[in-house]
Design a protein around this motif. Structure first.
Motif, PDB file in Angstrom:
ATOM      1  N   GLU A  90       4.897  -6.811   0.384  1.00 51.02           N
ATOM      2  CA  GLU A  90       3.736  -7.580   0.832  1.00 51.02           C
ATOM      3  C   GLU A  90       2.435  -6.892   0.416  1.00 51.02           C
ATOM      4  O   GLU A  90       1.499  -7.543  -0.057  1.00 51.02           O
ATOM      5  N   ILE A  91       2.368  -5.577   0.610  1.00 50.82           N
ATOM      6  CA  ILE A  91       1.182  -4.847   0.184  1.00 50.82           C
ATOM      7  C   ILE A  91       1.031  -4.946  -1.331  1.00 50.82           C
ATOM      8  O   ILE A  91      -0.067  -5.179  -1.846  1.00 50.82           O
ATOM      9  N   GLU A  92       2.137  -4.798  -2.043  1.00 48.49           N
ATOM     10  CA  GLU A  92       2.101  -4.879  -3.498  1.00 48.49           C
ATOM     11  C   GLU A  92       1.530  -6.211  -3.969  1.00 48.49           C
ATOM     12  O   GLU A  92       0.690  -6.256  -4.886  1.00 48.49           O
ATOM     13  N   SER A  93       1.943  -7.302  -3.347  1.00 49.40           N
ATOM     14  CA  SER A  93       1.481  -8.622  -3.786  1.00 49.40           C
ATOM     15  C   SER A  93       0.002  -8.824  -3.510  1.00 49.40           C
ATOM     16  O   SER A  93      -0.674  -9.577  -4.212  1.00 49.40           O
ATOM     17  N   ARG A  94      -0.545  -8.144  -2.472  1.00 47.30           N
ATOM     18  CA  ARG A  94      -1.974  -8.254  -2.173  1.00 47.30           C
ATOM     19  C   ARG A  94      -2.818  -7.357  -3.072  1.00 47.30           C
ATOM     20  O   ARG A  94      -3.992  -7.650  -3.299  1.00 47.30           O
ATOM     21  N   ARG A  95      -2.242  -6.269  -3.563  1.00 47.67           N
ATOM     22  CA  ARG A  95      -3.041  -5.266  -4.268  1.00 47.67           C
ATOM     23  C   ARG A  95      -3.249  -5.676  -5.736  1.00 47.67           C
ATOM     24  O   ARG A  95      -2.760  -5.054  -6.668  1.00 47.67           O
ATOM     25  N   ASN A  96      -4.006  -6.730  -5.910  1.00 46.70           N
ATOM     26  CA  ASN A  96      -4.411  -7.180  -7.242  1.00 46.70           C
ATOM     27  C   ASN A  96      -5.853  -6.735  -7.458  1.00 46.70           C
ATOM     28  O   ASN A  96      -6.793  -7.456  -7.119  1.00 46.70           O
TER      29      ASN A  96
END
Length: 375
Positions: A90-96
């Protein structure tokens, strides 16, 4: 024509995406930079667990292609050991987070990027749509305005910081110590106001009014990316943003690597690079005038061998213009409009002028020979 399957998210390391040649594992380098050891380690892992091909994405990320499902866990362990993986998917998908490659040690850009990353990793961070992104473009002049992002940090003509909602021509003046908090507040506003919209620009285009305070004119980008030597190192291009593991390992020997959204890498402090296979160092190379997705057969939705076609078309694209060759209507390689777009269909190739891959074509169902004449 059968519509392509739109998955609504970008691949990650923890949430890879299956393609025609295996899993695509996207690594999001923190602060848009790979240390030498990290770049060399990615090359080693890609050789061991993938098919030896690596892609640079239009979001400044690096993708390992052809990963076998039974190797994914080992690959993640290797990436984690190099501090290249988020705490969870979830954090990965937000960290754009896209960062200008032209920052210098001691200035604020790096700190802003770190603070945005921390904010997006917080348990109370807004649950943003999968492709929603941030751009830290806080050099003296903007260089990322043509890259995909929804909330931007820029500077006005006088050097002051402004917060920008993508699609709006003015920004909100902010202070260095509040800019990230203001950016998160804007993200929260988007989540409240968005309705069915998933990107900031479409929300603004729909006429939804921003909160008060967005009144400072933005600077207009004049920078055009091109290979060559800069005060910070060597900017090198890669045809279609793809390189072999040997190329990445060779570049890692020259310096740290800063990511860009232009299918180019900035090799830190490099003053004279040796001959390295696969690099584009000539700013007039026709291959810099085309961008193409992976296409068939490596993408299950690709309806043509896009990169073979793009190599043929490159010589016919006039200097100063740009062509996007898309294997389907999704337009993954270049989501925005382009002066020329060629979209593969089951009936041939569609030509779109000043539009996106999914726009109505100016001319439809052309052969490869007819496309050359049409552009």
């Amino acid at each position: 024509m059968t519509a392509p399957v739109v998955k609504g998210y970008c691949p990650g390391a923890l949430r890879p995406m299956m393609s025609g040649d295996g899993l695509v594992v996207r690594v999001r380098p923190f602060n848009g930079r790979l240390r030498r050891a990290q770049a060399d380690g990615i090359a080693t892992l890609a050789a061991a667990h993938g098919n030896g091909l690596i892609d640079l994405s239009s979001r400044g990320n690096i993708q390992i292609r052809g990963v076998r499902e039974d190797s994914h866990d080992a690959l993640i362990r290797g990436l984690t050991a190099m501090s290249l993986v988020d705490a969870d998917a979830e954090i990965e998908s937000r960290r754009n987070v896209l960062v200008t490659p032209f920052w210098q040690t001691g200035e604020e850009t790096n700190g802003f990027a770190e603070d945005v990353t921390v904010a997006l990793s917080s348990p109370d961070a807004p649950q943003l749509p999968g492709k929603f992104g941030f751009a830290v473009d806080t050099g003296r002049a903007p260089v990322l305005q043509n890259a995909s992002a929804d909330i931007r940090l820029e500077r006005d003509a006088g050097g002051g910081l402004i917060l920008v909602a993508d699609g709006f021509d003015k920004g909100k003046p902010v202070a260095s110590d509040t800019v990230v908090a203001e950016a998160m507040a804007l993200a929260e506003w988007f989540m409240t106001a968005r309705g069915e919209h998933r990107r900031m620009a479409t929300l603004i285009a729909a006429g939804v009014a921003l909160p008060e305070g967005f009144f400072v004119p933005r600077q207009r980008q004049v920078y055009a990316p091109r290979p060559g030597y800069t005060p910070l190192g060597a900017m090198v291009g890669l045809a279609f943003g793809q390189l072999e593991v040997k190329t990445l390992a060779s570049l890692a020997k020259q310096g740290g690597l800063r990511m860009t959204p232009w299918r180019m890498l900035l090799v830190e402090s490099a003053r004279k690079l040796p001959e390295i296979r696969g690099l584009i160092t000539d700013a007039d190379d026709p291959l810099l005038r085309v961008v193409a997705c992976t296409g068939a057969p490596r993408c299950a939705q690709g309806l043509a061998r896009t990169r073979t076609m793009a190599r043929t078309l490159a010589a016919h694209v006039p200097p100063g213009s740009f062509l996007h060759m898309s294997g389907c209507a999704k337009g993954c390689a270049h989501p925005g409009p382009a002066p020329l777009t060629v979209t593969a269909t089951r009936e041939g190739f569609d030509l779109i002028r000043r539009g996106r891959a999914d726009d109505d074509p100016d001319v439809a169902s052309l052969s490869s020979e007819e496309i050359i004449k049409a552009i």
